[in-house]
Design an enzyme around this catalytic site. Structure first.
Site, mmCIF file in Angstrom:
data_model
loop_
_atom_site.group_PDB
_atom_site.id
_atom_site.type_symbol
_atom_site.label_atom_id
_atom_site.label_comp_id
_atom_site.label_asym_id
_atom_site.label_seq_id
_atom_site.Cartn_x
_atom_site.Cartn_y
_atom_site.Cartn_z
ATOM 1 N N TRP A 170 0.801 -1.229 0.000
ATOM 2 C CA TRP A 170 0.000 0.000 0.000
ATOM 3 C C TRP A 170 0.831 1.274 0.000
ATOM 4 C CZ3 TRP A 170 2.173 1.854 4.287
ATOM 5 C CH2 TRP A 170 2.534 0.958 5.306
ATOM 6 N N ASN A 171 2.152 1.161 0.157
ATOM 7 C CA ASN A 171 2.914 2.402 0.348
ATOM 8 C C ASN A 171 3.139 3.183 -0.941
ATOM 9 O OD1 ASN A 171 4.624 0.313 -0.381
ATOM 10 N ND2 ASN A 171 6.298 0.938 0.949
ATOM 11 N N GLY A 208 6.581 -6.378 0.273
ATOM 12 C CA GLY A 208 5.855 -6.221 1.536
ATOM 13 C C GLY A 208 6.726 -6.646 2.702
ATOM 14 N N GLU A 258 10.825 -8.466 -2.268
ATOM 15 C CA GLU A 258 11.331 -7.141 -1.890
ATOM 16 C C GLU A 258 10.712 -6.820 -0.536
ATOM 17 O OE1 GLU A 258 11.814 -3.962 -0.856
ATOM 18 O OE2 GLU A 258 10.676 -2.982 -2.461
ATOM 19 N N LEU A 259 11.543 -6.917 0.529
ATOM 20 C CA LEU A 259 10.980 -6.994 1.885
ATOM 21 C C LEU A 259 11.365 -5.838 2.809
ATOM 22 C CD1 LEU A 259 11.672 -10.803 2.402
ATOM 23 C CD2 LEU A 259 9.662 -9.714 1.406
ATOM 24 N N GLU A 313 12.027 -2.577 10.867
ATOM 25 C CA GLU A 313 11.368 -1.493 10.139
ATOM 26 C C GLU A 313 10.303 -0.891 11.046
ATOM 27 O OE1 GLU A 313 9.794 -3.261 6.464
ATOM 28 O OE2 GLU A 313 10.779 -1.618 5.433
HETATM 29 P P1 NAD Z 1 2.073 -7.247 4.199
HETATM 30 O O1 NAD Z 1 3.354 -7.859 3.818
HETATM 31 O O2 NAD Z 1 1.163 -8.030 5.052
HETATM 32 O O3 NAD Z 1 1.245 -6.840 2.872
HETATM 33 C C1 NAD Z 1 1.817 -6.699 1.581
HETATM 34 C C2 NAD Z 1 0.905 -7.363 0.556
HETATM 35 O O4 NAD Z 1 0.822 -8.767 0.833
HETATM 36 C C3 NAD Z 1 -0.537 -6.853 0.557
HETATM 37 O O5 NAD Z 1 -1.044 -6.850 -0.760
HETATM 38 C C4 NAD Z 1 -1.266 -7.905 1.375
HETATM 39 O O6 NAD Z 1 -2.638 -7.982 1.093
HETATM 40 C C5 NAD Z 1 -0.551 -9.161 0.935
HETATM 41 N N1 NAD Z 1 -0.637 -10.273 1.884
HETATM 42 C C6 NAD Z 1 -0.824 -10.224 3.221
HETATM 43 N N2 NAD Z 1 -0.849 -11.478 3.737
HETATM 44 C C7 NAD Z 1 -0.676 -12.331 2.711
HETATM 45 C C8 NAD Z 1 -0.574 -13.755 2.613
HETATM 46 N N3 NAD Z 1 -0.684 -14.529 3.677
HETATM 47 N N4 NAD Z 1 -0.350 -14.287 1.398
HETATM 48 C C9 NAD Z 1 -0.219 -13.507 0.304
HETATM 49 N N5 NAD Z 1 -0.305 -12.160 0.337
HETATM 50 C C10 NAD Z 1 -0.532 -11.577 1.519
HETATM 51 O O7 NAD Z 1 2.360 -5.856 4.833
HETATM 52 P P2 NAD Z 1 1.434 -5.035 5.842
HETATM 53 O O8 NAD Z 1 0.837 -5.892 6.911
HETATM 54 O O9 NAD Z 1 0.470 -4.274 5.028
HETATM 55 O O10 NAD Z 1 2.528 -4.109 6.519
HETATM 56 C C11 NAD Z 1 3.297 -4.624 7.608
HETATM 57 C C12 NAD Z 1 4.750 -4.231 7.520
HETATM 58 O O11 NAD Z 1 5.285 -4.652 6.254
HETATM 59 C C13 NAD Z 1 5.030 -2.750 7.516
HETATM 60 O O12 NAD Z 1 5.079 -2.225 8.787
HETATM 61 C C14 NAD Z 1 6.359 -2.696 6.846
HETATM 62 O O13 NAD Z 1 7.399 -2.909 7.742
HETATM 63 C C15 NAD Z 1 6.309 -3.799 5.858
HETATM 64 N N6 NAD Z 1 6.035 -3.314 4.501
HETATM 65 C C16 NAD Z 1 7.072 -3.205 3.661
HETATM 66 C C17 NAD Z 1 6.862 -2.738 2.385
HETATM 67 C C18 NAD Z 1 7.982 -2.590 1.423
HETATM 68 O O14 NAD Z 1 7.873 -1.843 0.464
HETATM 69 N N7 NAD Z 1 9.052 -3.302 1.618
HETATM 70 C C19 NAD Z 1 5.599 -2.363 1.972
HETATM 71 C C20 NAD Z 1 4.522 -2.515 2.868
HETATM 72 C C21 NAD Z 1 4.771 -3.005 4.121
#
Ligand code: NAD
Length: 485
Positions: free
Chosen positions: A155-156, A232, A254-255, A387
C-alpha cells in the site's frame, strides 16, 4: 477530478472488464487523512483468483502471446501516455487513498507512467544469445516469458510498484494477475482500466482486490502461476515463498530495510542534511528504502544532531491534500505499530531530541504521527533493528570507518545505504563493504531511479526489479540446440 462526496464502488479487473463492483459489502477503503471511508472494493478470494489466472492463461496462449515485442512495447507506451493524460485524476486518487502529500502523489504518478514508457521502449531490445558449440550445430539461448506472473503489491506506493512490477512482466510477454493491498489499491485499478483503452488484450492484465490472507494467499499458492513478485513485509514474504515452493515457482522478494545514512566528519552537511531528513519523512517513513538510521562520526555528532533537530522541529504535518512535509500513516493498525515500537524504545532509554508539530487543521480521525528524531536507542533494540515504517529517525555515533561499517551492517536487512564523505578512497571502501543492494555516495535516492537495478541482500529479499534487470527477472532461458551438419 474526484467527486469527493460520493462513495466509490470499485470492482476487480478480470478478462478485460470491471467485474463484481462492491456496491454494498466488500472492504471499506479509508482516507488516512480523515479516517473516513470513501470507497469500497470487493473482497475477492480463491474463486476470483482462479478466474483471473484462467483469463491470463488464455491471453498468454492467445491474443497477447501472439503480439510481437514491438507491438507489446507500443501498447505499454500508449498506456504511459494515457496515465499522463489522466494525471490529475490519478494523483488525486493516490493522495486520498494513501494520505501522502500531493507533491509525492504527483511524483508517484509520473514514475508510474515512466515505468510503462521505460519497459515499453525496452520490449524489443531484449535479446537472447547464441553459444559457440560443436561443429555443425547452432545453439540459441532464447529469453522467453515465464507465462502467467503473479504480483502481490503493498500500500505504500501502489501506482509506482504496480508500474515497476507489471511493466517489466508485460514487456517480456507475460500475462499478469495482480493482488494489490487492501489498504490502497485504487490507482492500480484505474491504470489497469487505462491499459484496456491502450489496446492490451483482455486477460493480459488482471487485478483482483481482497485481503492478503484470502486473495493474496490464493494467488501465492495457485498452481497456474509461473512466477511471483512480492513486495511487503518479511513475514508475508516467507509465507508467499513457502506457498510458491509447493508448486516449484520462482519468487522475487522485496521486503524492506533499515537503511543506514553514514555521515563522516568531512561531509558536506549543507548537502547531506536536507536529503537525510527527506529520506525518512518522505511518504511518512513508509518507504522500504527509508533512511531510518543516521550514523554520525562522534566528533561532529552534537553539531549534526542540533542541526537535524532544527529541521525536524520545522517540519509541517497535515492532510495529504494540504501538501505538507508529512502526511498521515496509512491505517490505524500501522499507526499503533509505530507507536508501540517507539514507546518501547523510549521505555528502554531512547530520548526524543526533536519532534514536529501536527497542524491545527489535521482532522481528529486521521492517523498522524509527527516526524521524530531519537537518540540513545540501543543498537540491538527493535527500534534499531526493525522497520518502524513511520517518520522516525534513530541516530547513533561512531568513532571510525570500521565502526561505521560494522553498525551499517548490524541489522538483518540490506536494501539501501548512503555514505556522506569527501574522501574518495573511503567512498569506494564503504560502497564495497556495506551489505546493501544499492549504495549512494553523497546523495540518496530512497528507492527512486527507474533505470537503477533495485532489490535486497539478507532479510531485504532477493531478485531484482527496476531497470533492464527487472525485465530479465520476468523471463527464463530456453536453450535450442540445432544440428544442421
Ligand atoms: P504485508 O506484507 O502483510 O502486505 C503486503 C501485501 O501482501 C498486501 O497486498 C497484502 O494484502 C498481501 N498479503 C498479506 N498477507 C498475505 C498472505 N498470507 N499471502 C499472500 N499475500 C498476503 O504488509 P502489511 O501488513 O500491510 O505491513 C506490515 C509491515 O510490512 C510494515 O510495517 C512494513 O514494515 C512492511 N512493509 C514493507 C513494504 C515494502 O515496500 N518493503 C511495503 C509494505 C509493508
Amino acid at each position: 477530478m474526484l467527486d469527493k462526496t460520493a462513495m466509490m464502488a470499485l470492482g476487480h479487473i478480470i478478462d478485460g472488464a470491471v467485474v463484481d463492483r462492491a456496491e454494498a459489502g466488500g472492504i471499506d477503503v479509508i482516507d488516512p487523512s480523515t479516517g473516513g471511508a470513501f470507497a469500497r472494493i470487493p473482497a475477492g478470494g480463491k474463486a476470483e483468483i482462479d478466474r483471473a489466472v484462467q483469463a491470463a492463461r488464455s491471453a498468454f496462449e492467445g491474443a497477447w502471446g501472439e503480439k510481437s515485442a514491438l507491438e507489446r512495447g507500443r501498447i505499454l507506451i500508449r498506456l504511459a501516455g494515457l496515465i499522463e493524460a489522466h494525471f490529475d485524476e490519478l494523483a488525486d486518487l493516490e493522495c486520498r487513498d494513501t494520505g501522502k502529500p500531493m507533491k509525492q502523489a504527483r511524483a508517484d504518478i509520473t514514475a508510474a507512467a515512466r515505468y510503462f514508457e521505460y519497459y515499453g521502449t525496452a520490449a524489443d531490445k531484449h535479446h537472447g544469445e547464441t553459444i559457440p558449440y560443436q561443429k555443425g550445430m547452432t545453439v540459441m539461448a532464447l529469453r522467453v516469458p515465464h507465462g502467467v506472473t503473479g504480483h502481490i503489491i503493498p500500500w505504500n506506493y501502489p501506482a509506482q510498484i504496480f508500474g515497476r512490477s507489471v511493466g517489466g512482466a508485460l514487456a517480456a510477454g507475460n500475462a499478469c494477475v495482480v493482488k494489490p493491498a487492501e489498504d490502497a489499491c485504487l490507482t492500480p485499478l484505474k491504470i489497469a482500466e487505462l491499459a484496456i483503452e491502450a489496446g492490451l488484450p483482455a486477460g493480459a492484465l488482471n487485478v483482483v482486490c481482497g485481503l492478503g490472507t484470502e486473495a493474496g494467499a490464493a494467488l501465492a499458492a495457485h498452481p497456474g502461476i509461473n512466477h511471483i513478485s512480492f513486495t511487503g513485509s518479511p513475514q508475508t514474504g516467507t509465507a508467499v515463498a513457502r506457498a510458491a515452493a509447493e508448486n516449484h515457482v520462482q519468487v522475487t522478494l522485496e521486503l524492506g530495510g533499515k537503511s543506514p545514512q553514514l555521515v563522516f566528519a568531512d561531509a558536506d552537511l549543507d548537502a547531506a542534511l536536507p536529503v537525510i531528513v527527506n529520506a525518512i519523512v518522505q511518504n511518512a517513513g513508509q518507504t522500504c528504502a527509508a533512511g531510518s538510521r543516521v550514523l554520525i562520526e562522534r566528533s561532529i555528532y552534537d553539531d549534526v544532531m542540533a542541526k537535524l533537530a532544527e529541521r525536524f522541529a520545522a517540519l509541517t504535518v497535515g492532510p495529504g491534500a494540504e501538501d505538507r512535509d508529512c502526511g498521515p500513516i496509512i491505517s490505524a493498525r500501522q499507526l499503533s505499530r509505530v507507536k508501540t515500537l517507539v514507546d518501547a524504545a523510549l521505555a528502554d532509554g531512547a530520548k526524543v531530541v526533536a519532534k514536529a508539530a501536527l497542524g491545527a487543521d489535521a482532522p481528529d480521525g486521521g492517523f498522524y504521527y509527527p516526524p521524530m528524531l531519537l537518540d540513545g536507542a540501543a543498537p540491538e533494540s527493535r527500534l534499531a533493528q526493525d522497520e518502524v515504517f513511520g517518520p522516525v529517525l534513530a541516530a547513533f555515533p561512531f568513532d571510525d570507518e570500521a565502526e561505521a561499517i560494522r553498525l551499517a551492517n548490524a541489522t538483518p536487512y540490506g536494501l539501501t545505504a548512503s555514505v556522506w564523505t569527501a574522501d574518495g578512497g573511503r567512498q569506494m571502501r564503504c560502497a564495497n563493504a556495506i551489505e546493501a543492494g544499492q549504495v549512494f555516495i553523497n546523495n540518496y535516492g530512497a528507492g527512486g531511479g527507474i533505470e537503477l537495478p533495485f532489490g535486497g541482500m539478507k532479510r531485504s529479499g532477493y531478485g531484482r526489479e527496476k531497470a533492464f534487470e527487472g525485465m530479465i527477472s520476468f523471463t527464463t532461458v530456453k536453450t535450442v540446440v540445432l544440428k544442421h551438419g
